[in-house]
Write a protein that holds these residues in place. Structure first.
Motif, short mmCIF file in Angstrom:
data_model
loop_
_atom_site.label_atom_id
_atom_site.label_comp_id
_atom_site.label_asym_id
_atom_site.label_seq_id
_atom_site.Cartn_x
_atom_site.Cartn_y
_atom_site.Cartn_z
N ARG A 35 -0.95 84.91 18.06
CA ARG A 35 0.32 85.57 18.41
C ARG A 35 1.47 84.57 18.42
NH1 ARG A 35 -3.05 88.78 21.53
NH2 ARG A 35 -2.92 87.45 23.36
N ARG A 36 1.22 83.38 18.89
CA ARG A 36 2.27 82.35 18.92
C ARG A 36 2.69 81.97 17.50
NH1 ARG A 36 2.19 76.86 22.53
NH2 ARG A 36 4.32 76.28 22.09
N TRP A 37 1.73 81.76 16.61
CA TRP A 37 2.06 81.43 15.22
C TRP A 37 2.78 82.58 14.53
CZ3 TRP A 37 -3.54 79.51 14.54
CH2 TRP A 37 -3.64 78.19 14.94
N MET A 38 2.32 83.80 14.78
CA MET A 38 2.87 84.96 14.09
C MET A 38 4.32 85.23 14.50
SD MET A 38 0.44 85.89 12.08
CE MET A 38 1.09 87.42 11.49
N MET A 39 4.71 84.88 15.71
CA MET A 39 6.07 85.16 16.15
C MET A 39 7.07 84.14 15.60
SD MET A 39 5.76 84.22 20.17
CE MET A 39 7.25 83.42 20.69
N ASN A 40 6.60 83.05 15.04
CA ASN A 40 7.49 82.00 14.55
C ASN A 40 7.80 82.10 13.06
OD1 ASN A 40 7.79 80.73 17.06
ND2 ASN A 40 5.86 79.64 16.79
N ALA A 41 7.18 83.02 12.36
CA ALA A 41 7.42 83.13 10.92
C ALA A 41 6.96 84.50 10.42
CB ALA A 41 6.68 82.02 10.17
N ALA A 42 7.46 84.86 9.24
CA ALA A 42 7.01 86.09 8.58
C ALA A 42 6.03 85.70 7.48
CB ALA A 42 8.20 86.83 7.98
N TYR A 43 4.91 86.36 7.44
CA TYR A 43 3.87 86.05 6.47
C TYR A 43 3.66 87.24 5.54
CZ TYR A 43 2.92 82.21 9.66
OH TYR A 43 3.04 81.10 10.45
N ASP A 44 3.47 86.96 4.26
CA ASP A 44 3.21 88.01 3.28
C ASP A 44 1.78 88.54 3.38
OD1 ASP A 44 5.77 87.76 2.20
OD2 ASP A 44 5.13 86.22 0.79
N PHE A 45 0.86 87.66 3.74
CA PHE A 45 -0.55 88.05 3.78
C PHE A 45 -1.23 87.24 4.89
CE2 PHE A 45 -5.01 87.48 2.33
CZ PHE A 45 -5.38 88.81 2.26
N VAL A 46 -1.97 87.92 5.73
CA VAL A 46 -2.69 87.26 6.81
C VAL A 46 -4.17 87.59 6.65
CG1 VAL A 46 -3.03 87.12 9.30
CG2 VAL A 46 -0.73 87.41 8.37
N PHE A 47 -5.00 86.55 6.61
CA PHE A 47 -6.44 86.69 6.44
C PHE A 47 -7.13 85.90 7.55
CE2 PHE A 47 -10.54 85.19 4.92
CZ PHE A 47 -11.11 86.34 4.39
N ALA A 48 -8.08 86.54 8.21
CA ALA A 48 -8.88 85.87 9.23
C ALA A 48 -10.32 86.34 9.10
CB ALA A 48 -8.35 86.17 10.61
N ALA A 49 -11.24 85.40 9.16
CA ALA A 49 -12.66 85.74 9.10
C ALA A 49 -13.39 84.95 10.17
CB ALA A 49 -13.24 85.41 7.73
N GLY A 50 -14.41 85.56 10.75
CA GLY A 50 -15.20 84.88 11.75
C GLY A 50 -16.52 85.56 11.97
N ASP A 51 -17.46 84.80 12.53
CA ASP A 51 -18.81 85.33 12.71
C ASP A 51 -19.26 85.33 14.16
OD1 ASP A 51 -19.14 82.63 13.21
OD2 ASP A 51 -20.84 82.38 11.87
N ASP A 52 -18.33 85.16 15.09
CA ASP A 52 -18.73 85.01 16.48
C ASP A 52 -17.89 85.90 17.38
OD1 ASP A 52 -20.55 83.03 18.05
OD2 ASP A 52 -18.70 83.17 19.22
N TRP A 53 -18.40 86.22 18.54
CA TRP A 53 -17.64 87.06 19.46
C TRP A 53 -16.36 86.39 19.92
CZ3 TRP A 53 -16.68 85.51 24.43
CH2 TRP A 53 -17.44 84.47 24.93
N THR A 54 -16.27 85.06 19.84
CA THR A 54 -15.03 84.38 20.22
C THR A 54 -13.91 84.65 19.23
OG1 THR A 54 -15.69 82.32 19.10
CG2 THR A 54 -16.28 82.54 21.43
N ASP A 55 -14.23 85.18 18.06
CA ASP A 55 -13.21 85.54 17.06
C ASP A 55 -12.58 86.90 17.33
OD1 ASP A 55 -13.58 83.19 15.41
OD2 ASP A 55 -15.51 84.07 14.83
N GLU A 56 -13.17 87.69 18.21
CA GLU A 56 -12.67 89.04 18.47
C GLU A 56 -11.25 89.04 19.04
OE1 GLU A 56 -14.10 91.92 17.50
OE2 GLU A 56 -15.64 90.69 16.55
#
Length: 97
Positions: A35-56
């Protein structure tokens, strides 16, 4: 447990995940950071991948149009599930083409 004893007197959380121990400041997680990174800039494409419950926390914090992928078939906040890291590599290759 040595980690719990070591961290008993400092303001941190110790989380055990799949093949990982995550030690972080109390109240801070991947979602807070995103959320902190997203509020500082506009992004054309956001991708996130993870395999653990800590990624939720990350998946839940990203915009609805973000491409969020949980690796492993399970209930998730991510928009998509992929079976394993091989499928993620295929997806990344197709996105880069």
């Amino acid at each position: 447990d040595h980690i719990m004893t070591f961290t008993a007197n400092i303001d941190v959380q110790v989380l055990r995940g799949a093949k990982v121990v995550e030690i972080r400041n109390a109240g801070v997680n991947k979602g807070v950071a995103a959320r902190r990174w997203m509020m500082n800039a506009a992004y054309d494409f956001v991708f996130a991948a993870g395999d653990d419950w800590t990624d939720e926390d990350l998946f839940a914090a990203l915009p609805d149009d973000a491409c969020t992928v949980r690796i492993g078939i399970t209930n998730t906040q991510a928009r998509f599930n992929l079976k394993d890291h091989h499928e993620v590599l295929k997806l990344l290759h197709s996105l880069s083409a």
